[in-house]
Design an enzyme around this catalytic site. Sequence first.
Site, PDB file in Angstrom:
ATOM      1  N   HIS A   1       0.837  -1.210   0.000  1.00 19.29           N
ATOM      2  CA  HIS A   1       0.000   0.000   0.000  1.00 19.29           C
ATOM      3  C   HIS A   1       0.870   1.257   0.000  1.00 19.29           C
ATOM      4  O   HIS A   1       1.112   1.877   1.031  1.00 19.29           O
ATOM      5  CB  HIS A   1      -0.914  -0.026   1.229  1.00 19.29           C
ATOM      6  CG  HIS A   1      -2.073   0.906   1.136  1.00 19.29           C
ATOM      7  ND1 HIS A   1      -3.313   0.614   1.664  1.00 19.29           N
ATOM      8  CD2 HIS A   1      -2.203   2.135   0.569  1.00 19.29           C
ATOM      9  CE1 HIS A   1      -4.143   1.620   1.431  1.00 19.29           C
ATOM     10  NE2 HIS A   1      -3.486   2.556   0.778  1.00 19.29           N
TER      11      HIS A   1
ATOM     12  N   HIS B   1       1.553   4.991  -2.040  1.00 18.35           N
ATOM     13  CA  HIS B   1       1.187   6.014  -3.026  1.00 18.35           C
ATOM     14  C   HIS B   1       2.469   6.758  -3.401  1.00 18.35           C
ATOM     15  O   HIS B   1       2.891   7.651  -2.671  1.00 18.35           O
ATOM     16  CB  HIS B   1       0.186   7.006  -2.439  1.00 18.35           C
ATOM     17  CG  HIS B   1      -1.114   6.390  -2.000  1.00 18.35           C
ATOM     18  ND1 HIS B   1      -2.236   6.364  -2.810  1.00 18.35           N
ATOM     19  CD2 HIS B   1      -1.491   5.801  -0.840  1.00 18.35           C
ATOM     20  CE1 HIS B   1      -3.242   5.779  -2.166  1.00 18.35           C
ATOM     21  NE2 HIS B   1      -2.820   5.430  -0.961  1.00 18.35           N
TER      22      HIS B   1
ATOM     23  N   ARG C   1       2.647   8.601  -5.939  1.00 15.66           N
ATOM     24  CA  ARG C   1       2.167   9.853  -6.562  1.00 15.66           C
ATOM     25  C   ARG C   1       2.697  10.049  -7.976  1.00 15.66           C
ATOM     26  O   ARG C   1       2.627  11.163  -8.504  1.00 15.66           O
ATOM     27  CB  ARG C   1       2.563  11.090  -5.743  1.00 15.66           C
ATOM     28  CG  ARG C   1       2.292  11.008  -4.251  1.00 15.66           C
ATOM     29  CD  ARG C   1       0.834  11.136  -3.989  1.00 15.66           C
ATOM     30  NE  ARG C   1       0.525  11.390  -2.595  1.00 15.66           N
ATOM     31  CZ  ARG C   1      -0.670  11.074  -2.062  1.00 15.66           C
ATOM     32  NH1 ARG C   1      -1.602  10.507  -2.799  1.00 15.66           N
ATOM     33  NH2 ARG C   1      -0.929  11.348  -0.809  1.00 15.66           N
TER      34      ARG C   1
ATOM     35  N   ASN D   1      -4.152   5.792  -7.788  1.00 14.95           N
ATOM     36  CA  ASN D   1      -4.751   7.131  -7.902  1.00 14.95           C
ATOM     37  C   ASN D   1      -3.696   8.172  -8.246  1.00 14.95           C
ATOM     38  O   ASN D   1      -3.527   9.174  -7.567  1.00 14.95           O
ATOM     39  CB  ASN D   1      -5.513   7.507  -6.612  1.00 14.95           C
ATOM     40  CG  ASN D   1      -4.645   7.450  -5.370  1.00 14.95           C
ATOM     41  OD1 ASN D   1      -3.901   6.515  -5.160  1.00 14.95           O
ATOM     42  ND2 ASN D   1      -4.748   8.474  -4.544  1.00 14.95           N
TER      43      ASN D   1
ATOM     44  N   ASP E   1     -20.433  18.736 -13.810  1.00 12.02           N
ATOM     45  CA  ASP E   1     -20.366  17.767 -14.915  1.00 12.02           C
ATOM     46  C   ASP E   1     -19.026  17.034 -14.980  1.00 12.02           C
ATOM     47  O   ASP E   1     -18.868  16.086 -15.731  1.00 12.02           O
ATOM     48  CB  ASP E   1     -20.663  18.463 -16.254  1.00 12.02           C
ATOM     49  CG  ASP E   1     -19.665  19.581 -16.541  1.00 12.02           C
ATOM     50  OD1 ASP E   1     -19.076  20.121 -15.585  1.00 12.02           O
ATOM     51  OD2 ASP E   1     -19.486  19.917 -17.724  1.00 12.02           O
TER      52      ASP E   1
ATOM     53  N   HIS F   1     -11.142   0.762  -0.067  1.00 17.44           N
ATOM     54  CA  HIS F   1     -11.091   1.837   0.926  1.00 17.44           C
ATOM     55  C   HIS F   1     -12.509   2.010   1.424  1.00 17.44           C
ATOM     56  O   HIS F   1     -13.381   2.437   0.672  1.00 17.44           O
ATOM     57  CB  HIS F   1     -10.568   3.120   0.276  1.00 17.44           C
ATOM     58  CG  HIS F   1     -10.566   4.313   1.187  1.00 17.44           C
ATOM     59  ND1 HIS F   1      -9.427   5.055   1.438  1.00 17.44           N
ATOM     60  CD2 HIS F   1     -11.554   4.896   1.908  1.00 17.44           C
ATOM     61  CE1 HIS F   1      -9.725   6.036   2.287  1.00 17.44           C
ATOM     62  NE2 HIS F   1     -11.014   5.969   2.575  1.00 17.44           N
TER      63      HIS F   1
ATOM     64  N   HIS G   1      -6.731  -0.797   5.165  1.00 19.69           N
ATOM     65  CA  HIS G   1      -6.464   0.104   6.308  1.00 19.69           C
ATOM     66  C   HIS G   1      -7.602   0.197   7.340  1.00 19.69           C
ATOM     67  O   HIS G   1      -8.122   1.264   7.627  1.00 19.69           O
ATOM     68  CB  HIS G   1      -6.043   1.501   5.849  1.00 19.69           C
ATOM     69  CG  HIS G   1      -6.889   2.177   4.817  1.00 19.69           C
ATOM     70  ND1 HIS G   1      -8.239   2.352   4.954  1.00 19.69           N
ATOM     71  CD2 HIS G   1      -6.563   2.721   3.629  1.00 19.69           C
ATOM     72  CE1 HIS G   1      -8.690   2.983   3.910  1.00 19.69           C
ATOM     73  NE2 HIS G   1      -7.708   3.214   3.079  1.00 19.69           N
TER      74      HIS G   1
ATOM     75  N   ASP H   1       0.346   2.479   3.811  1.00 19.04           N
ATOM     76  CA  ASP H   1      -0.462   3.587   3.298  1.00 19.04           C
ATOM     77  C   ASP H   1       0.381   4.866   3.225  1.00 19.04           C
ATOM     78  O   ASP H   1      -0.056   5.946   3.613  1.00 19.04           O
ATOM     79  CB  ASP H   1      -1.743   3.807   4.110  1.00 19.04           C
ATOM     80  CG  ASP H   1      -2.790   4.585   3.302  1.00 19.04           C
ATOM     81  OD1 ASP H   1      -2.504   4.973   2.145  1.00 19.04           O
ATOM     82  OD2 ASP H   1      -3.900   4.816   3.836  1.00 19.04           O
TER      83      ASP H   1
ATOM     84  N   HIS I   1       2.379  14.275   1.144  1.00 16.11           N
ATOM     85  CA  HIS I   1       2.066  15.573   0.517  1.00 16.11           C
ATOM     86  C   HIS I   1       3.284  16.466   0.752  1.00 16.11           C
ATOM     87  O   HIS I   1       4.105  16.180   1.627  1.00 16.11           O
ATOM     88  CB  HIS I   1       0.812  16.186   1.139  1.00 16.11           C
ATOM     89  CG  HIS I   1      -0.409  15.339   0.951  1.00 16.11           C
ATOM     90  ND1 HIS I   1      -1.149  15.334  -0.214  1.00 16.11           N
ATOM     91  CD2 HIS I   1      -1.002  14.438   1.771  1.00 16.11           C
ATOM     92  CE1 HIS I   1      -2.144  14.479  -0.100  1.00 16.11           C
ATOM     93  NE2 HIS I   1      -2.092  13.922   1.093  1.00 16.11           N
TER      94      HIS I   1
END
Length: 460
Positions: free
Chosen positions: A52, A54, A56, A86, A163, A191, A244, A317, A321
């Site tokens: 797990h 990320h 990025r 993601n 939209d 998740h 998680h 996880d 950032h």
Amino acid sequence: LSLPDGTTAVADLVCSDGRIGDIVGPNSRVADADEEIDVTGLHLLPGVIDPHVHTRDPGATHKEDLEHASRAAAAGGITTIFEMPNTVPPAGDATAIDERRVTHPERSVVNIGLWGLVLGHEDRSTLRSLAEAGAVAGKLFWGYFFDRQTGALVYDPATLPEDRRVPPASIGDVRKLFTEAAAANFLLGIHCEDRSVLDSARTGTPAEDYEALLRVRPTEAETVAIAAAIELAATTSARIHILHISSARGVDLVRRAKQDGLPVTAETCPHYLSLTAADYEGVGSALKIFPPVRRELDRQALLAGVQDGTIDSIGSDHAPHSLEERAGSFATQPAGAVAVETMLSVLLDLVAASELSLAAVVRALTWRTADLYRVAPRKGRLEVGADADVTAVDLSSSWTVDAAELHSKARMSPWHGRQLVGRPKLTVVGGQVAMRDGHVFSDVRGRFVEPLREGGRSSG
Ligand SMILES: [Zn+2]
């Protein structure tokens, strides 16, 4: 050596051509070895898998990228990471997986597998192609919006014109998705946070501290989604993996589902096992993580779940950032922990504190994780023929986490300043030394990892 039955043996490993070529008795001489590494006093574990992460990459590489995340993994004793989908663009179809299965290992110090993104409506037909392209599993972000234009995960739908919003999957959408996943024999990682429960918990005022955060992200947002997922798995026979888990009730739901013989497995993370909301005072905003860390009784239930095997797997996880993004007020800054590098040490520290057994930690980090993502026996085993991925740890080495020394781009950590007992000393990736005594060999490259297919094609 740590063996799958929880016992240990004293032996030497012989690596050749990236595989474990032989396991020989201690002090037996191996003729014509190119290199010998003395690991006296260390415990050898199967190479630790972090399922797990990320990174990025691509899309948000100002937060983290593959080079930094994979060096952090190697530094932390991890030999294989599974990359969360993601990214921008997301790993949302076979084309993205086909491309990244070549380009990602060229940039990664450790082995890498790829998650595929599933939305729950709009893209059910892509499940089979994600599986065929070699994704380790499909990730469903239950409760999140996505941007139709960029494919990005959207934390606050109000920031996007109507939209462009792909709304969160409904329970009916999830049911159809599970039916497809069962037909494709494809693992779905979920998740679990129900959007409507989160909406109902909103107070109108920003969550300026941890108690307020717990009020707007209550336990039932997680458990309602877990309960619904389990019910749908019961009738569709989809293999589902609850990601998680943060709460005692979440563990109870999974335990009961397993007692009922359902195809349900579960993951938790080092922060839920080692930290609680009470740590906010010392840790500060680095503790902002979704789902949030909760109470001591939750932590105790999660420890018990790892110990008795209800929780199959542990992932970091790792969700960095930038420091600039994390410098804002607690209420508005994004959530996520920088965690891949410290995961193993945090868990070994729980072993040193007698909160978990070493066998339970090794099971959750290596062979059980390899089994559930179907990358065993080449991953998760120290046996002849397995890939030469090895993690050597010193169980008694005491050190203090210093965020400034981490290998990630964003040098912050909820464990900053914490003293831990237990530390990885050697990371071997496919027979190559990727980390030794804290030094990362950045030129080492891992390989692409994919699940065993029906018919026996192997990972590697
Ligand atoms: Zn995540």
